[in-house]
Design a protein around this motif. Structure first.
Motif, PDB file in Angstrom:
ATOM      1  N   LYS A  92      -0.081 -15.834   9.989  1.00  0.00           N
ATOM      2  CA  LYS A  92      -0.997 -15.984   9.154  1.00  0.00           C
ATOM      3  C   LYS A  92      -0.509 -15.516   7.283  1.00  0.00           C
ATOM      4  N   GLU A  93       0.793 -15.092   7.399  1.00  0.00           N
ATOM      5  CA  GLU A  93       1.116 -14.899   5.986  1.00  0.00           C
ATOM      6  C   GLU A  93       1.941 -16.252   5.525  1.00  0.00           C
ATOM      7  N   ASN A  94       1.993 -17.111   6.372  1.00  0.00           N
ATOM      8  CA  ASN A  94       2.746 -18.716   5.871  1.00  0.00           C
ATOM      9  C   ASN A  94       1.787 -19.433   5.234  1.00  0.00           C
ATOM     10  N   GLU A  95       1.834 -19.678   4.201  1.00  0.00           N
ATOM     11  CA  GLU A  95       0.792 -20.896   3.655  1.00  0.00           C
ATOM     12  C   GLU A  95       0.776 -22.175   4.294  1.00  0.00           C
ATOM     13  N   ASN A  96       2.038 -22.585   4.803  1.00  0.00           N
ATOM     14  CA  ASN A  96       2.099 -23.829   5.446  1.00  0.00           C
ATOM     15  C   ASN A  96       1.513 -23.861   7.071  1.00  0.00           C
ATOM     16  N   ILE A  97       1.042 -22.779   7.525  1.00  0.00           N
ATOM     17  CA  ILE A  97       0.414 -22.710   8.617  1.00  0.00           C
ATOM     18  C   ILE A  97      -1.134 -22.600   8.470  1.00  0.00           C
ATOM     19  N   LYS A  98      -1.757 -23.854   9.037  1.00  0.00           N
ATOM     20  CA  LYS A  98      -3.087 -23.819   8.886  1.00  0.00           C
ATOM     21  C   LYS A  98      -4.022 -23.599   9.997  1.00  0.00           C
ATOM     22  N   GLY A  99      -3.412 -23.238  11.174  1.00  0.00           N
ATOM     23  CA  GLY A  99      -4.120 -22.836  12.299  1.00  0.00           C
ATOM     24  C   GLY A  99      -3.461 -22.221  13.511  1.00  0.00           C
ATOM     25  N   ILE A 100      -4.215 -22.128  14.463  1.00  0.00           N
ATOM     26  CA  ILE A 100      -3.425 -21.903  15.827  1.00  0.00           C
ATOM     27  C   ILE A 100      -4.044 -22.768  16.881  1.00  0.00           C
ATOM     28  N   TYR A 101      -3.190 -23.579  17.670  1.00  0.00           N
ATOM     29  CA  TYR A 101      -3.687 -24.036  19.009  1.00  0.00           C
ATOM     30  C   TYR A 101      -3.346 -23.217  20.179  1.00  0.00           C
TER      31      TYR A 101
END
Length: 586
Positions: A92-101
């Motif tokens: 949630k806090e990492n801007e490089n993570i765009k979503g969850i599969y």
């Protein structure tokens, strides 16, 4: 022939040694090569949560190498709730993570632990990032968790088990009658039905009442949250569930429970579209262990600590591994009490109970710790009977609305094997003694009325002690506790209404309360106990357990659940504070 047998034994031994050596060497190489590697999250990355077929437990090792990757032994891999929540928060806090599969169709977990993970995923969505779920088959619990996703997809030939909760008990009365073993029961409380599998062939009215009561609570909680996530009125979701209206895959689409019947490659294409990638581009993914390596502990340099002691399993005396052993956990609580850097203690309880003596030993240390610093209890999936006993001294008790708790009662169980010995095996016994009770509670004969009265009195005194512990801990009169005791099991929601629980919430809520009471709301770090054993020691133990369990399961087949029930009986030493039975919700 003996020579050939010895040669064969040597060959088999060498083969097993070679296989073990290979895995051990592979683990050492993996750890040596990766322990110092810095993990970086690439731009446009998706966190892949693959929980399908995995068992959720409170905590698992953070090591790179664990047995869950070795499916050759047929074991069920596990994943820790603490590890998952940390990964989701970091994502949630990492801007490089765009979503969850999310793949959790056949996840193995109880409702309360799924509730806690579901809340973390809800919080993740508040960041504006997406969650896409896919499953070939959805179990009741798997769908409860997966329904939190923005979009839910199912395989066109898949299925969904969505027809309400059921809890089935195994009764052993007929078996004991056939082998001529007589169970003798001592108990207090009309709902203390832990002994029913040994003396009945079906549920008592009291047991059925309490089971249906908390199952209805758990089911309503799930239906409510599914309805909110899927934007379907509660009444409609409940109708779908009650009448099992999803009988083929297309039904799930027509009833708006899933967004489409897709194959996984189509879901991957959807993820690419969400990430702005081309058809031939690859998706950057990261798993739980990978992203947790990038996580920086909050206030990691702070001297103020909150100790979270995870108590999971049956409560037993001594130092047994894999259970809540009184000596080990009393020592953990004592160390936390004496450690000046630890400002508060959170006892995370996930236990059906066990030995009353072991529970009392742990209770004592909890009560002593409460005198010098805040002590908070956080209830997981189950915190009943002995599990509630050890939580009772806490300043505040936190539970999920679908936690299974209560069961404030006590029982003793003894077996007369005279018929088995004399009539089935032809074995007789005789005794010489100095006093009337020198061979007290011998399993080779019937109990005398005097023996029965002594044990029953001990059970009644133990029950009074249990009531007193709850009365003192909850600041309630004994009469008030007695009204909600009698061994009855409650949902967390019911327990709060009855005064057995203070706040509905999860582990993070308990930690926040502990920090607030300690006056360190912004300056603390969380430390988990008991400390993890070295990876190699864990590996050998898990490997041994997996081989043994797989062999037994293979040999017994459908009789394996009954074998497990009998094995539990062997642990019933002395007077017990335990749940009515092991609740498996289907």
């Amino acid at each position: 022939m003996r020579f050939l047998g010895n040669v064969l034994a040597v060959i088999v031994g060498l083969l097993i040694f070679s296989v073990l050596s290979f895995f051990i060497l592979a683990g050492i190489i993996a750890i040596a090569s990766s322990s110092d590697d810095e993990v970086k999250v690439k731009e446009n990355t998706v966190l892949h949560l693959n929980l399908d077929g995995r068992t959720l437990v409170e905590r698992t090792s953070e090591n790179d190498f664990d047995l869950s990757s070795l499916s050759a032994f047929g074991g069920i891999p596990s994943v820790g709730l603490v590890n998952l929540k940390k990964a989701i928060l970091t994502a949630k806090e990492n801007e490089n993570i765009k979503g969850i599969y999310l793949q959790a169709g056949m996840v193995i977990a109880g409702q309360a632990i799924l509730q806690e993970l579901r809340a973390e995923l809800e919080d993740f969505k508040s960041s504006g990032k997406f969650i896409i779920s896919y499953g070939e088959i959805y179990s009741e619990g798997g769908y409860f968790l997966s329904s939190v996703a923005d979009e839910v997809y199912m395989n066109p030939m898949g299925g969904m088990d969505f027809n309400g909760f059921a809890s089935e008990m195994v009764f052993l009365k007929g078996m004991f009658e056939k082998i001529e073993v007589e169970p003798v029961v001592f108990r207090v409380g009309e709902f203390k039905s832990a002994v029913e599998p040994f003396i009945l062939d079906k549920m008592s009215d009291e047991s059925r009442l309490q089971t249906e009561s908390f199952l209805n609570d758990l089911n309503n909680i799930a239906m409510t949250q599914i309805g909110v996530s899927r934007n379907i009125p509660f009444e409609k979701v409940n109708e779908i569930n009650d009448q099992m209206l999803i009988r083929k895959p297309q039904d799930a689409v027509d009833l708006k429970m899933v967004d489409g019947l897709w194959y996984e490659d189509q879901v991957i294409d959807l993820l690419k579209e969400r990430l702005g990638l081309g058809e031939d581009d690859s998706i950057n993914t990261i798993n739980v262990k990978g992203i947790n390596k990038t996580s920086k502990s909050k206030n990691r340099l702070s001297k103020n600590r909150i100790a979270v002691i995870i108590a999971e399993g049956e409560i037993v005396s001594g130092k047994a591994d894999g259970m809540i052993s009184s000596e080990k956990f009393a020592q953990e609580i004592k160390k936390a009490r004496k450690n000046k850097d630890i400002k508060a203690i959170v006892l995370r309880v996930n236990s059906p109970g066990g030995s009353v003596l072991a529970s009392e030993v742990i209770w004592r240390e909890m009560a002593e710790a409460k005198k010098v610093k805040p002590v908070i209890a956080s209830m997981g999936e189950v915190a009943a009977s002995g599990g509630y006993y050890i939580a009772a001294p806490a300043d505040t008790i936190v539970a999920q609305p679908n936690t299974i708790t209560g069961s404030i009662g006590i029982f003793g169980l003894w077996f007369n094997a005279q018929g088995l010995l004399n009539n089935k095996l032809g074995i007789t016994t005789d005794v010489a003694k100095t006093g009337e009770l020198s061979n007290f509670m011998s399993a080779t004969r019937k109990l005398s009325d005097l023996e029965k009265s002594i044990v029953q009195k001990n059970v009644e005194e133990g029950y009074d002690t249990f009531i007193t512990r709850v009365s003192d801990g909850r600041n309630m009169s004994k009469d008030s506790v007695l009204k909600i005791a009698s061994g009855r099991v409650w949902s967390g929601l019911q327990a709060k209404e009855n005064g057995l629980v203070d706040i509905l919430g999860g582990l993070e809520d308990a930690i926040a309360i502990a920090a607030s009471k300690a006056g360190i709301s912004q300056d603390f770090r969380v430390v988990y106990y008991p400390e993890e054993k070295p990876w190699f020691e864990q590996f050998l133990k898990e490997l041994t357990d997996e081989v043994q369990a797989t062999y037994t399961r293979t040999q017994l087949g459908t009789l394996f659940p009954i074998y497990q029930q009998i094995e539990k009986v062997k642990k019933y030493e002395g007077i017990m504070v335990r749940m009515p039975y092991d609740i498996t919700i289907q």
